[in-house]
Every structure is written in C-alpha cells, then in structure tokens.
Design a protein around this motif. Structure first.
Motif, PDB file in Angstrom:
ATOM      1  N   ARG A 177       6.101 -10.631 -12.471  1.00 51.69           N
ATOM      2  CA  ARG A 177       5.109  -9.350 -12.272  1.00 51.69           C
ATOM      3  C   ARG A 177       6.057  -8.828 -10.949  1.00 51.69           C
ATOM      4  O   ARG A 177       5.713  -9.267 -10.159  1.00 51.69           O
ATOM      5  N   THR A 178       6.323  -7.587 -11.302  1.00 44.63           N
ATOM      6  CA  THR A 178       7.144  -6.744  -9.910  1.00 44.63           C
ATOM      7  C   THR A 178       6.019  -6.586  -9.647  1.00 44.63           C
ATOM      8  O   THR A 178       5.272  -5.493  -9.522  1.00 44.63           O
ATOM      9  N   ILE A 179       6.550  -6.831  -7.738  1.00 45.29           N
ATOM     10  CA  ILE A 179       5.517  -5.977  -6.839  1.00 45.29           C
ATOM     11  C   ILE A 179       6.243  -4.641  -6.005  1.00 45.29           C
ATOM     12  O   ILE A 179       7.746  -4.380  -5.912  1.00 45.29           O
ATOM     13  N   VAL A 201       0.305  -0.060  -1.010  1.00 42.44           N
ATOM     14  CA  VAL A 201      -0.368   1.469  -0.478  1.00 42.44           C
ATOM     15  C   VAL A 201      -2.029   0.725  -0.979  1.00 42.44           C
ATOM     16  O   VAL A 201      -2.692   1.358  -0.212  1.00 42.44           O
ATOM     17  N   LEU A 202      -2.654   0.305  -2.770  1.00 39.58           N
ATOM     18  CA  LEU A 202      -3.101   0.415  -3.292  1.00 39.58           C
ATOM     19  C   LEU A 202      -4.092  -0.735  -1.751  1.00 39.58           C
ATOM     20  O   LEU A 202      -4.636  -0.717  -2.158  1.00 39.58           O
ATOM     21  N   HIS A 203      -3.116  -1.668  -1.780  1.00 36.27           N
ATOM     22  CA  HIS A 203      -4.279  -2.766  -1.126  1.00 36.27           C
ATOM     23  C   HIS A 203      -4.435  -2.805   0.176  1.00 36.27           C
ATOM     24  O   HIS A 203      -5.283  -3.180   0.263  1.00 36.27           O
ATOM     25  N   ALA A 204      -3.183  -2.267   0.373  1.00 35.57           N
ATOM     26  CA  ALA A 204      -3.458  -1.995   1.945  1.00 35.57           C
ATOM     27  C   ALA A 204      -4.788  -0.599   1.906  1.00 35.57           C
ATOM     28  O   ALA A 204      -6.074  -1.277   2.220  1.00 35.57           O
ATOM     29  N   ASP A 246      -6.053  -3.274   5.622  1.00 35.62           N
ATOM     30  CA  ASP A 246      -4.600  -3.765   6.079  1.00 35.62           C
ATOM     31  C   ASP A 246      -3.780  -2.881   6.032  1.00 35.62           C
ATOM     32  O   ASP A 246      -2.902  -2.600   5.033  1.00 35.62           O
ATOM     33  N   PHE A 247      -3.200  -1.989   7.220  1.00 33.32           N
ATOM     34  CA  PHE A 247      -2.616  -0.952   7.150  1.00 33.32           C
ATOM     35  C   PHE A 247      -1.447  -1.110   8.203  1.00 33.32           C
ATOM     36  O   PHE A 247      -0.351  -0.546   8.832  1.00 33.32           O
ATOM     37  N   PHE A 248      -1.528  -2.841   8.373  1.00 29.97           N
ATOM     38  CA  PHE A 248       0.076  -2.838   9.881  1.00 29.97           C
ATOM     39  C   PHE A 248       0.822  -2.813   9.458  1.00 29.97           C
ATOM     40  O   PHE A 248       1.527  -2.426   8.215  1.00 29.97           O
ATOM     41  N   PRO A 249       1.445  -2.180  10.584  1.00 28.45           N
ATOM     42  CA  PRO A 249       2.913  -1.835  10.013  1.00 28.45           C
ATOM     43  C   PRO A 249       4.052  -2.600   9.417  1.00 28.45           C
ATOM     44  O   PRO A 249       4.710  -2.184   8.560  1.00 28.45           O
ATOM     45  N   HIS A 250       3.298  -3.990   9.196  1.00 27.39           N
ATOM     46  CA  HIS A 250       4.616  -5.073   8.432  1.00 27.39           C
ATOM     47  C   HIS A 250       4.767  -4.077   7.005  1.00 27.39           C
ATOM     48  O   HIS A 250       5.905  -4.697   6.401  1.00 27.39           O
ATOM     49  N   HIS A 251       3.483  -3.449   6.632  1.00 28.32           N
ATOM     50  CA  HIS A 251       3.288  -3.596   5.343  1.00 28.32           C
ATOM     51  C   HIS A 251       3.620  -2.330   4.883  1.00 28.32           C
ATOM     52  O   HIS A 251       4.029  -1.480   3.462  1.00 28.32           O
ATOM     53  N   GLN A 281      12.770  -4.506   6.134  1.00 30.08           N
ATOM     54  CA  GLN A 281      12.249  -4.143   4.934  1.00 30.08           C
ATOM     55  C   GLN A 281      10.722  -4.264   5.345  1.00 30.08           C
ATOM     56  O   GLN A 281       9.866  -5.544   5.594  1.00 30.08           O
ATOM     57  N   ARG A 282      10.024  -3.532   4.544  1.00 25.54           N
ATOM     58  CA  ARG A 282       8.364  -3.750   4.583  1.00 25.54           C
ATOM     59  C   ARG A 282       8.130  -5.392   3.397  1.00 25.54           C
ATOM     60  O   ARG A 282       9.158  -5.023   2.974  1.00 25.54           O
ATOM     61  N   ILE A 283       7.464  -5.847   4.035  1.00 24.54           N
ATOM     62  CA  ILE A 283       6.614  -7.501   2.522  1.00 24.54           C
ATOM     63  C   ILE A 283       4.976  -6.540   2.260  1.00 24.54           C
ATOM     64  O   ILE A 283       4.258  -6.276   2.863  1.00 24.54           O
ATOM     65  N   ALA A 284       5.302  -7.297   1.334  1.00 26.60           N
ATOM     66  CA  ALA A 284       3.435  -7.137   0.847  1.00 26.60           C
ATOM     67  C   ALA A 284       2.469  -8.189   1.853  1.00 26.60           C
ATOM     68  O   ALA A 284       3.577  -9.177   1.992  1.00 26.60           O
ATOM     69  N   HIS A 285       1.397  -7.600   1.566  1.00 20.93           N
ATOM     70  CA  HIS A 285       0.628  -8.523   1.975  1.00 20.93           C
ATOM     71  C   HIS A 285      -0.339 -10.112   1.642  1.00 20.93           C
ATOM     72  O   HIS A 285      -0.028  -9.890   0.365  1.00 20.93           O
TER      73      HIS A 285
END
Length: 150
Positions: free
Chosen positions: A21-23, A29-32, A37-42, A55-59
């Motif tokens: 499955r491709t992230i 955005v939906l997981h945040a 969890d809206f940390f800037p890392h994501h 680049q942004r990383i998945a939670h």
C-alpha cells in the motif's frame, strides 16, 4: 476470508507476506486529524525541508496501523488480538513510499490464566519498496485450544 485455526495448529517459523500500500499525503492529513498529531514533522513541508529527512514523514502510528491492517486478511474465529510488544519505528516512511508486511509465527506459549487458550506471537516486519525495514513489532494473539490443559 475465514480460516479456523486452534492453538495446536500454529507452527513456529510459518510466514506470510502481504500485498503493498502506498502512503499518500491524504493518509497523513487524515491521520493527523484523527489523532490530533499535527507536529511539523508530518504537516509542514517547508520546515521539513530544513531538517535531516528533507521532507514530511508519516506518523509512526499511521505506519503501524496500515502495516497491521495489511495483515488483516483472514478471520480466525478461534483467536483474538491480545496486544503488541516491542514496537520500533526503524526508518521513516515518506509520501509515495509503498509498505508491505511480513508475518512470522515466532512463539507459542501457555496462557497464564486461561487453560483453554494459548498465546501465539507473530513478529510483524513492515518494509518499504526498497526492502528496508521501517517498523517491527510482536503481535500477540489469544488462541483457543482444541481441549483445555489440565
């Protein structure tokens, strides 16, 4: 699909591998939104560009949820999830990465309080499209025995 398996039927060393499955950005955005969890890392592409990963990383919890979800292809009415141990987020997952899960039965043991059940441990290894491990954990199941142990 349903596949009935009792505790005695599990074999240590048995493995299975899932499809991938491709992230996507939408996943992140939906997981945040679901977790808060809206940390800037994501969420902050400009800030992430200044960081080591660039680049942004998945939670981690998103990778865990999707990775475990990939393994949920067979219903065993004789088993239920008992929890997860030893979870590690080994490498980051980025937007556009595809993840896959491999499950291996690594332990079977007595249940300390239920003579009619045992505990089966699956080691789950989630990898990306480069076959790099991104997450690892142990998934514990309580599994009914054919006959209770005396």
């Amino acid at each position: 699909m349903t596949h009935e398996q009792f505790f005695e039927d599990y074999v240590c060393g048995a493995t299975r591998t899932t499809t991938g499955r491709t992230i996507t950005e939408a996943d992140i955005v939906l997981h945040a939104g679901q977790t808060g969890d809206f940390f800037p890392h994501h969420m902050d592409a400009a800030w992430c560009a200044t960081q080591d990963f660039g680049q942004r990383i998945a939670h981690g919890t998103l990778v865990f949820s999707v990775g475990i979800g990939l393994t949920a292809t067979v219903i065993n009415p004789r088993a239920m999830s008992y929890g997860y141990d030893r979870m590690r987020f080994v490498k980051p997952v980025f937007i556009g990465d595809s993840i896959y899960a491999k499950v291996e039965i690594t332990d079977k043991r007595e249940h300390p309080k239920r003579s009619g059940h045992g505990i089966v441990v699956e080691t789950v290894t989630v990898t990306n499209q480069r076959q790099e491990t991104v997450l690892a954990c142990e998934h514990l199941h309580i599994v009914e025995r054919r006959a209770a142990q005396g």
